[in-house]
Design a protein around this motif. Structure first.
Motif, short mmCIF file in Angstrom:
data_model
loop_
_atom_site.label_atom_id
_atom_site.label_comp_id
_atom_site.label_asym_id
_atom_site.label_seq_id
_atom_site.Cartn_x
_atom_site.Cartn_y
_atom_site.Cartn_z
N ILE A 50 -53.80 -23.71 21.92
CA ILE A 50 -53.10 -22.45 21.75
C ILE A 50 -54.11 -21.33 21.99
O ILE A 50 -55.25 -21.39 21.52
CB ILE A 50 -52.44 -22.31 20.37
N THR A 51 -53.71 -20.34 22.79
CA THR A 51 -54.58 -19.21 23.08
C THR A 51 -53.73 -17.95 23.08
O THR A 51 -52.54 -17.98 22.79
CB THR A 51 -55.33 -19.42 24.42
N ILE A 52 -54.37 -16.81 23.40
CA ILE A 52 -53.67 -15.54 23.37
C ILE A 52 -53.68 -14.90 24.75
O ILE A 52 -54.52 -15.21 25.59
CB ILE A 52 -54.27 -14.57 22.33
N SER A 53 -52.75 -13.97 24.96
CA SER A 53 -52.64 -13.31 26.26
C SER A 53 -53.83 -12.40 26.51
O SER A 53 -54.43 -11.83 25.58
CB SER A 53 -51.35 -12.50 26.32
N LYS A 54 -54.17 -12.29 27.78
CA LYS A 54 -55.26 -11.44 28.25
C LYS A 54 -55.06 -11.26 29.75
O LYS A 54 -54.12 -11.84 30.32
CB LYS A 54 -56.62 -12.07 27.94
N PRO A 55 -55.86 -10.46 30.45
CA PRO A 55 -55.68 -10.33 31.90
C PRO A 55 -55.61 -11.68 32.57
O PRO A 55 -56.33 -12.62 32.19
CB PRO A 55 -56.92 -9.54 32.32
N ILE A 56 -54.74 -11.80 33.57
CA ILE A 56 -54.39 -13.10 34.12
C ILE A 56 -55.59 -13.85 34.66
O ILE A 56 -55.68 -15.08 34.54
CB ILE A 56 -53.28 -12.96 35.19
N ASP A 57 -56.57 -13.15 35.24
CA ASP A 57 -57.75 -13.84 35.78
C ASP A 57 -58.58 -14.45 34.65
O ASP A 57 -59.12 -15.56 34.79
CB ASP A 57 -58.60 -12.90 36.64
N GLU A 58 -58.67 -13.76 33.51
CA GLU A 58 -59.39 -14.31 32.36
C GLU A 58 -58.64 -15.49 31.77
O GLU A 58 -59.23 -16.50 31.36
CB GLU A 58 -59.60 -13.23 31.31
N LEU A 59 -57.31 -15.38 31.72
CA LEU A 59 -56.50 -16.46 31.17
C LEU A 59 -56.58 -17.71 32.05
O LEU A 59 -56.60 -18.84 31.55
CB LEU A 59 -55.06 -15.99 31.02
N GLU A 60 -56.66 -17.50 33.36
CA GLU A 60 -56.83 -18.64 34.27
C GLU A 60 -58.10 -19.41 33.95
O GLU A 60 -58.14 -20.64 34.02
CB GLU A 60 -56.86 -18.14 35.72
N GLN A 61 -59.18 -18.70 33.61
CA GLN A 61 -60.44 -19.36 33.28
C GLN A 61 -60.33 -20.16 31.98
O GLN A 61 -60.91 -21.25 31.85
CB GLN A 61 -61.56 -18.32 33.17
N VAL A 62 -59.58 -19.64 31.01
CA VAL A 62 -59.36 -20.37 29.77
C VAL A 62 -58.61 -21.67 30.05
O VAL A 62 -59.00 -22.75 29.57
CB VAL A 62 -58.58 -19.50 28.76
N VAL A 63 -57.55 -21.57 30.85
CA VAL A 63 -56.76 -22.75 31.19
C VAL A 63 -57.61 -23.77 31.96
O VAL A 63 -57.58 -24.97 31.67
CB VAL A 63 -55.53 -22.35 32.01
N LYS A 64 -58.37 -23.30 32.92
CA LYS A 64 -59.20 -24.20 33.73
C LYS A 64 -60.23 -24.92 32.86
O LYS A 64 -60.44 -26.14 33.00
CB LYS A 64 -59.90 -23.41 34.83
N ALA A 65 -60.87 -24.17 31.95
CA ALA A 65 -61.88 -24.80 31.09
C ALA A 65 -61.24 -25.87 30.22
O ALA A 65 -61.82 -26.96 30.03
CB ALA A 65 -62.54 -23.73 30.23
N PHE A 66 -60.07 -25.61 29.70
CA PHE A 66 -59.38 -26.60 28.87
C PHE A 66 -59.01 -27.82 29.69
O PHE A 66 -59.28 -28.97 29.29
CB PHE A 66 -58.14 -25.97 28.24
N ARG A 67 -58.43 -27.61 30.86
CA ARG A 67 -57.99 -28.71 31.71
C ARG A 67 -59.17 -29.55 32.20
O ARG A 67 -59.08 -30.78 32.30
CB ARG A 67 -57.22 -28.16 32.92
#
Length: 338
Positions: free
Chosen positions: A205-222
């Motif tokens: 579970i994470t929180i919203s932020k600029p889409i490019d930053e959120l992409e990095q969160v998703v990528k790191a998790f995956r």
């Protein structure tokens, strides 16, 4: 893209992605009395929201927010009053012993099979230092979180647990277990933490932020063990009938919450949060909160988040106008997302 127009002539954007995210409602105990929140989640279910996420605080973030109901007591009532799946974010290891978190989770899971999931984070000082214990460094808090998560997962599987470390467990076993194992997610704000969470949690579970930053969160998790694990996103937004009201409502309620996670985690009192926010200008809220009276904009933001693969998108309207938010999103926004 499929376009649908409703009777109010508001265009609903239907994403082509066949996998629709569940759109959930966030119950903010810092802002509303438990009785109010109970009514709001009932209204949210009636409006078409598909899930509920609950905060868990001992203190609010500001005097203006002004509430701090006990989430685990409220969850039993709220889940009985609705049929939705619920989740809660809590920090085991200091204010909560992990064995007690496991027992609460097992009890909710037994009463409401398949409807409860638990999200674990490293916590904030404002809520945890009430025990009088030292507030640890971030690295120590993460180590304590991992110990606690493994203890909770072991107890939920019916194991007898002995543990000596940053937390201590002596001969703990849960006699009441759920038939369906509750999902145990890890909470992360940064890409670094998301990568670490991917190695041990059953989801993110994470929180919203600029889409490019959120992409990095998703990528790191995956990339670090999170592949094929579920991901939840909590979206901070402010919706009202006018842009001015949306901004002023966000500024009133959420200006203490826009700082970096390292700051939020270490402020120690409501007074410190209010003092830190004294120089915050309304325009700064746009960096952290999706603020608009335009439902099209909110739908476009949700579509962007959905494209990243989030299974559940939890909407937190940070201003106090919950009923108009629930009503308008239920009528005009939710139909676009299944």
């Amino acid at each position: 893209m499929i376009d649908i127009r409703n009777q109010q002539n508001i265009l609903l954007f239907i994403p082509e992605n066949k996998t629709m995210a569940e759109i959930g409602y966030h119950a903010s105990h810092e802002q509303f009395k438990p009785g109010e929140l109970l009514r709001y989640v009932q209204l949210a279910e009636q409006a078409g929201f598909k899930a509920v996420n609950s905060s868990d605080h001992f203190f609010p973030w500001s005097e203006r927010q002004g509430e701090s109901g006990f989430a685990f007591a409220w969850l039993g009532a709220a889940m009985q009053a609705t049929s939705l799946p619920f989740s809660v974010v809590c920090a085991p290891g200091q204010r909560y012993h992990p064995a007690i978190v496991a027992q609460a989770t097992a009890t909710l899971g037994e009463m409401f099979p398949g409807r409860f999931s638990l999200s674990l984070g490293s916590g904030e000082a404002i809520n945890e230092i009430i025990t009088g214990e030292k507030w640890p460094s971030k690295s120590d808090r993460n180590a304590r979180l991992l110990e606690s998560a493994l203890i909770i997962q072991s107890l939920l599987q019916g194991e007898t647990v002995f543990h000596q470390g940053l937390v201590t467990v002596e001969n703990a076993r849960l006699y009441t277990l759920p038939q369906i194992q509750p999902l145990v997610l890890g909470a992360a704000i940064t890409a670094e933490t998301a990568g670490w969470v991917g190695s041990w949690a059953q989801g993110l579970i994470t929180i919203s932020k600029p889409i490019d930053e959120l992409e990095q969160v998703v990528k790191a998790f995956r990339d670090n063990g999170g592949q094929k694990k579920p991901m939840y996103l909590k979206v901070q937004l402010s919706y009202a009938k006018s842009d001015e009201d949306a901004l002023s409502g966000a500024y009133d309620q959420w200006r203490t919450n826009i700082f970096q996670g390292s700051v939020l985690a270490n402020l120690r009192s409501v007074e410190e949060f209010d003092a830190a926010a004294e120089l915050v200008q309304p325009e700064q809220l746009f960096e952290k909160v999706n603020i608009s009276s335009d439902l099209h904009k909110h739908m476009e933001w949700i579509k962007q988040y959905q494209s990243l693969g989030f299974e559940r998108i939890i909407l937190h309207n940070v201003n106090r106008g919950q009923e108009v938010f629930i009503q308008d999103f239920g009528k005009y926004v939710l139909p676009a997302f299944g």
